[in-house]
Design a protein around this motif. Sequence first.
Motif, mmCIF file in Angstrom:
data_model
loop_
_atom_site.group_PDB
_atom_site.id
_atom_site.type_symbol
_atom_site.label_atom_id
_atom_site.label_comp_id
_atom_site.label_asym_id
_atom_site.label_seq_id
_atom_site.Cartn_x
_atom_site.Cartn_y
_atom_site.Cartn_z
ATOM 1 N N UNK B 3 13.856 -5.532 -2.391
ATOM 2 C CA UNK B 3 14.414 -5.754 -1.901
ATOM 3 C C UNK B 3 14.448 -7.558 -2.514
ATOM 4 N N UNK B 4 13.513 -8.240 -2.311
ATOM 5 C CA UNK B 4 12.799 -9.935 -2.849
ATOM 6 C C UNK B 4 13.805 -9.844 -3.983
ATOM 7 N N UNK B 5 13.313 -8.755 -5.064
ATOM 8 C CA UNK B 5 13.503 -8.796 -6.789
ATOM 9 C C UNK B 5 15.007 -8.662 -6.754
ATOM 10 N N UNK B 6 15.489 -7.451 -5.915
ATOM 11 C CA UNK B 6 17.036 -7.465 -6.447
ATOM 12 C C UNK B 6 17.820 -8.818 -6.009
ATOM 13 N N UNK B 7 17.463 -9.171 -5.027
ATOM 14 C CA UNK B 7 18.318 -10.716 -4.768
ATOM 15 C C UNK B 7 17.836 -11.458 -4.990
ATOM 16 N N UNK B 12 20.554 -14.790 -8.966
ATOM 17 C CA UNK B 12 20.918 -15.367 -10.237
ATOM 18 C C UNK B 12 21.235 -14.802 -11.228
ATOM 19 N N UNK B 13 22.453 -13.951 -11.661
ATOM 20 C CA UNK B 13 23.084 -13.069 -12.197
ATOM 21 C C UNK B 13 24.673 -14.060 -11.549
ATOM 22 N N UNK B 14 24.496 -13.767 -10.549
ATOM 23 C CA UNK B 14 25.756 -14.744 -9.822
ATOM 24 C C UNK B 14 25.974 -15.860 -10.503
ATOM 25 N N UNK B 15 24.786 -16.705 -10.677
ATOM 26 C CA UNK B 15 24.578 -18.111 -10.846
ATOM 27 C C UNK B 15 25.535 -18.097 -12.547
#
Lengths: 167, 167
Positions: B3-7, B12-15
């Motif tokens: 979860x933490x990694x996915x979040x 990051x990607x959205x950024x």
Amino acid sequence: MKMTEAKDKFIQTWGSLGTLWGINKAMAQIHALLLISPEPLSMEDIMEELHISRGNTSMNLRQLIDWGIVFKASKAGERKEYFTSEKDINELARQIARERSRREIQPTLKVLKEVSNIEDDGSAETKEFIKQTKALYELADTADAILNRIANQESNWLTKTFIKLLK
Amino acid sequence: MKMTEAKDKFIQTWGSLGTLWGINKAMAQIHALLLISPEPLSMEDIMEELHISRGNTSMNLRQLIDWGIVFKASKAGERKEYFTSEKDINELARQIARERSRREIQPTLKVLKEVSNIEDDGSAETKEFIKQTKALYELADTADAILNRIANQESNWLTKTFIKLLK
DNA sequence: TTAAACTTTCAAAAATTATTGAAAGTTTAA
DNA sequence: TTAAACTTTCAATAATTTTTGAAAGTTTAA
């Protein structure tokens, strides 16, 4: 308004619009200039008209060629290279749709698919994460399908589609 | 993936996707964070989670509120303000369509209409200019109509439309 | 009131992105 | 070949955009 004024205004506007969409000013302006030029232009022509350097012109022309919306055009008996843009606006739209899908939506879809596939540990946080990233995946997927549809259809599909949507 | 990694990856990607579209990184990341938070977050929460300053957080939250995709949410008995995002992804798409039409397409249409209306002096240059700016006007107008259509329809219009287009 | 808790503003600094221009590279005519 | 005509590359510089953080502003509880 006079032609010179209109031309300047158009090139300026296209330039700032580009910036707003993540395309740099020089690139957008070169494109605008070529779009309204009845004849292909040389690098010198472009530099002079837009007051930008040779290096800048060269790099941005390359990017426009990469995008598939500007082409090299050799003039018979001339050593110099000339450039011309895609003149058919519908083809331009299709090419942009194609590239935006490839460059932006596809990589996003990949990440969304990946992250929305984490194991559900039952926590509210994880549940929300999965739900929202899946919903975004679907939205992006729909957007991508529409872009691809635009990219692959005949010249005036966009207009026809819109008429259809109005019904 | 955990979860933490996915979040992290999602945020990051959205950024970077935001950057690509002319939306700054912090703004896109705040939005991403709120989108996947089951509970409203305070400014402190956001600052801590994204490692950004108070000023940055405040300014970008304001912009997101301006865009109509983030809302203030008061918690009973708490002085602090909390923030939450539009959770319905279709509503998010509609709101973005609405704003992009208003902020980008409308002003472009105005300029295109203006410059394509210059007097035709008969020169090849002027003829091409008028022809191309008119064609762009039509394209932008179609795009705007589609955006408005998206902006005003019921929640799952986008999906339905796509299904219709496939037929 | 007032002072604590919180938010906003904004000038300065940092980070990022675009642009220049000259040197290096390439092509072609002779 | 070679040298002129042209294009590309890229390190340095300039311009723009983002971010910070502290001071100013606002709200609320007591």
